[in-house]
Design an enzyme around this catalytic site. Structure first.
Site, short mmCIF file in Angstrom:
data_model
loop_
_atom_site.label_atom_id
_atom_site.label_comp_id
_atom_site.label_asym_id
_atom_site.label_seq_id
_atom_site.Cartn_x
_atom_site.Cartn_y
_atom_site.Cartn_z
CG LEU A 1 15.34 2.17 -7.57
CD1 LEU A 1 13.88 2.20 -7.74
CD2 LEU A 1 15.75 3.59 -7.51
CE LYS B 1 20.23 12.96 -20.77
NZ LYS B 1 20.07 12.23 -19.46
P1 FAD Z 1 12.04 -1.68 -9.39
O1 FAD Z 1 11.63 -1.11 -10.72
O2 FAD Z 1 11.23 -1.38 -8.34
O3 FAD Z 1 11.86 -3.34 -9.21
C1 FAD Z 1 11.66 -3.91 -8.21
C2 FAD Z 1 11.44 -5.25 -8.69
O4 FAD Z 1 11.42 -6.18 -7.45
C3 FAD Z 1 9.96 -5.55 -9.05
O5 FAD Z 1 10.03 -6.53 -10.18
C4 FAD Z 1 9.16 -5.95 -7.93
O6 FAD Z 1 8.18 -6.93 -8.33
C5 FAD Z 1 10.10 -7.02 -7.35
N1 FAD Z 1 10.00 -7.22 -5.93
C6 FAD Z 1 9.95 -6.48 -5.00
N2 FAD Z 1 9.19 -7.00 -3.64
C7 FAD Z 1 9.35 -8.23 -4.16
C8 FAD Z 1 8.85 -9.43 -3.39
N3 FAD Z 1 8.33 -9.26 -2.06
N4 FAD Z 1 8.72 -10.60 -4.21
C9 FAD Z 1 8.82 -10.72 -5.56
N5 FAD Z 1 9.31 -9.73 -6.08
C10 FAD Z 1 9.55 -8.41 -5.57
N6 FAD Z 1 17.17 6.43 -13.22
C11 FAD Z 1 17.66 7.00 -14.31
O7 FAD Z 1 18.87 6.51 -14.55
N7 FAD Z 1 17.18 7.90 -15.17
C12 FAD Z 1 15.97 8.53 -14.96
O8 FAD Z 1 15.54 9.45 -15.64
C13 FAD Z 1 15.51 8.17 -13.74
N8 FAD Z 1 14.37 8.73 -13.30
C14 FAD Z 1 13.60 8.35 -12.19
C15 FAD Z 1 12.60 9.33 -11.67
C16 FAD Z 1 12.28 8.90 -10.31
C17 FAD Z 1 11.10 9.62 -9.73
C18 FAD Z 1 12.46 7.58 -9.45
C19 FAD Z 1 12.08 7.38 -8.34
C20 FAD Z 1 13.66 6.80 -10.16
C21 FAD Z 1 14.21 7.42 -11.18
N9 FAD Z 1 15.33 6.59 -11.71
C22 FAD Z 1 16.03 7.12 -12.96
C23 FAD Z 1 15.90 5.55 -10.98
C24 FAD Z 1 15.15 3.98 -11.94
O9 FAD Z 1 13.83 4.27 -12.00
C25 FAD Z 1 15.76 2.96 -11.17
O10 FAD Z 1 17.15 3.06 -10.88
C26 FAD Z 1 15.41 1.65 -11.97
O11 FAD Z 1 14.14 1.74 -12.58
C27 FAD Z 1 15.71 0.51 -11.24
O12 FAD Z 1 14.69 0.06 -10.29
P2 FAD Z 1 14.78 -1.32 -9.66
O13 FAD Z 1 14.79 -2.41 -10.86
O14 FAD Z 1 15.80 -1.33 -8.63
O15 FAD Z 1 13.37 -1.44 -8.89
#
Ligand code: FAD
Length: 501
Positions: free
Chosen positions: A335, A79
């Site tokens: 997130l 990119k």
């Molecule tokens: P998640 O992927 O939601 O992971 C959460 C984890 O917690 C999962 O493993 C789940 O199983 C676990 N969990 C939750 N509750 C429990 C429970 N009770 N017991 C056990 N486990 C649990 N970021 C970028 O940098 N570039 C992009 O292009 C981009 N595009 C995006 C587009 C959209 C529409 C969105 C919404 C976000 C985007 N992001 C982007 C942000 C990016 O997706 C996130 O920052 C990244 O995926 C991190 O997510 P996470 O690990 O915080 O959460």
């Protein structure tokens, strides 16, 4: 190890945030720290988040990754920047490219100041004509920088697109090989210490109880620990950035294999396009006050380059940030810490940056309040300034074709952003404040791209006479074009270096 050292870290969540944290801590603390990651297959991950910014290369270097192997295993691509289509007005496009704008600065005055004068005389092309990554993007070229002093080929800045689920799997492999223990199961309860409200343990639905000294909340939007257990609170920024929903859908690949993300403004938001090796990721980020879900779905599906490979997946979010990112013995990363729409691909960077800060402020079991406060101040600053940058794209629009865009233009902005725009309008000056993520070159590309044109230029530009000015600016354009033309095609580069043998 001293008595008060942290001995067990519990990471809750196995999305991008959880596995990036686990991979880093297991690399940097090869012994003395027990790392447990809990994730729930039933809940799954958010499954999006596939475009990054160049800082991720530092993260990869910290982990000691082989970049070609990483691209191969994540079906990734390179990119060079983000193209913005129809943002300023319908039919207009510009690029926010990584890396420098123009060739070299003259003394203290940046290149674009010289360009500004010529442009206002009607004697210069678009800023992108003088920005190497933009020129290369237009030709769909890519290569890594080479050591060739004074050549644009030595100044290629790049990031990656990758498949989010493959990325998490890749990092999981690295983490488990370094001793991270993965527990699968759903957390149903968080147990707080009665005396100080710190987290003592989490309970899983099968009755297992996991204790820890430090808990990293990577549970996604739900903020299982930081919000549901510790009630930390959230600053809601929807008034400034009103988009609150997204639909994501993959489609089949098409040619050419573009080395950039595309963001196209739509009636009530914008659509992303992220090219990967095996598919293109697409999504529509929109505001539900201005368009129904059905209309948004129809718009997205009508604007895919390839054939849709799945049903569009709906996502909901509230833009904003947690009131504190580190609360007691819990640090929210990913997130769970807050959300800015992915317009400038900031979220994965915030994960990386939070991990770096966590390492810098790594606690003992005494948990110093002053350290925690400084950590929170630094993360908050980064969030707020990135919010301003994203908001600039909305504020400085000239579209009159939809109520959404008119609202975005007429709505107020934070003082910090208003000041930046005013300063730029005066004489094109822009300064990076402290550790802001986006540097001057990012701001000027978006300001000028969104048609915020300064009244004047830096007075030192007038030290060059007209002929010198035209030679200086005009010469750079030719150098850029010739250098980009010797680069390989993006698809050919991937084929040669990053495909499985
Ligand atoms: P998640 O992927 O939601 O992971 C959460 C984890 O917690 C999962 O493993 C789940 O199983 C676990 N969990 C939750 N509750 C429990 C429970 N009770 N017991 C056990 N486990 C649990 N970021 C970028 O940098 N570039 C992009 O292009 C981009 N595009 C995006 C587009 C959209 C529409 C969105 C919404 C976000 C985007 N992001 C982007 C942000 C990016 O997706 C996130 O920052 C990244 O995926 C991190 O997510 P996470 O690990 O915080 O959460």
């Amino acid at each position: 190890m001293s008595e008060s050292a942290i001995q067990r870290v519990v990471i809750v969540g196995g999305g991008t945030a959880g596995w990036m944290t686990a991979a880093t801590l297991s690399k940097l603390f090869p012994r003395g720290l027990e790392l447990i990651l809990i994730e729930s297959d039933e809940i799954g991950t958010v499954g999006v988040g596939e475009a990054t910014i160049p800082q991720i290369r530092l993260f990869n270097a910290t982990l000691g990754l082989d970049e070609n192997d990483f691209i191969r295993k994540t079906q990734g691509s390179f990119k060079l920047g983000i193209e913005f289509v129809d943002w300023t007005r319908l039919g207009h496009r510009y690029m926010h490219a990584f890396g420098p704008v123009g060739g070299r600065d003259l003394g203290l005055v940046q290149f674009y100041q010289y360009w500004l004068k010529l442009k206002q005389q009607g004697k210069a092309g678009e800023l992108g004509d003088y920005t190497f990554n933009t020129v290369a993007s237009r030709l769909n070229r890519f290569m890594r920088p080479i050591n060739k002093p004074n050549s644009p080929l030595s100044q290629i800045y790049y990031a990656f697109h990758f498949d989010a689920s493959l990325y998490a799997r890749y990092l999981r492999g690295l983490s488990e090989a370094r001793g991270v223990q993965r527990l699968e199961g759903k957390i149903t309860d968080t147990v707080l210490r009665p005396d100080d409200g710190f987290i003592q343990s989490v309970r899983l639905n099968d009755g297992r109880e996991v204790t820890g000294d430090l808990f990293i909340d990577c549970s996604g939007f739900r903020g299982l620990l930081i919000e549901q257990a510790l009630k930390t609170g959230y600053d809601d920024w929807s008034d400034w950035l009103p988009c609150n929903r997204a639909l994501a859908v993959p489609c089949s690949s098409v040619s050419p294999f573009t080395p950039y993300t595309r963001s196209t403004a739509r009636t009530a938001g914008w659509q992303w396009r992220i090219p990967l090796q095996h598919r293109i990721g697409n999504g529509y980020v929109y505001c539900s006050d201005y368009i129904s879900d059905d209309e948004a779905t129809a718009t997205l599906l009508a604007n895919l380059d390839g054939k849709a490979l799945a049903e569009p997946r709906p996502l909901r979010f509230v833009t904003g940030m947690r009131k504190r990112f580190w609360n007691k013995n819990c640090v929210a990363i990913g997130l769970s810490s807050g959300f800015l729409e992915p317009l400038e691909s900031t979220s994965i960077h915030f994960i990386q940056s939070s991990i770096a800060k966590l390492v810098a402020f790594f606690p003992t079991r005494a948990f110093s309040e002053v350290d925690i406060a400084e950590y929170n101040r630094q993360v908050q600053f980064e969030f707020e300034r990135a919010r301003d940058f994203i908001l600039l794209h909305y504020k400085a629009n000239e579209r009159d074709d939809s109520p959404f865009w008119i609202r975005c233009r007429e709505h107020g902005v934070p003082d910090t952003l208003a000041h930046k725009i005013d300063l730029f309008k005066s004489h094109g000056r822009i300064f990076r404040d402290q550790e802001e993520l986006f540097t001057e070159v990012s701001w000027i590309q978006v300001l000028l791209g969104q048609n915020v044109i300064p009244k004047g230029w830096h007075p030192m530009v007038d030290l060059l006479d007209q002929r010198e000015l035209e030679q200086f600016v005009g010469g750079i354009q030719g150098v850029m074009q010739r250098a980009a033309e010797v680069m390989p095609d993006h698809a050919a580069f991937i084929q040669q270096h990053c495909r499985a043998p």
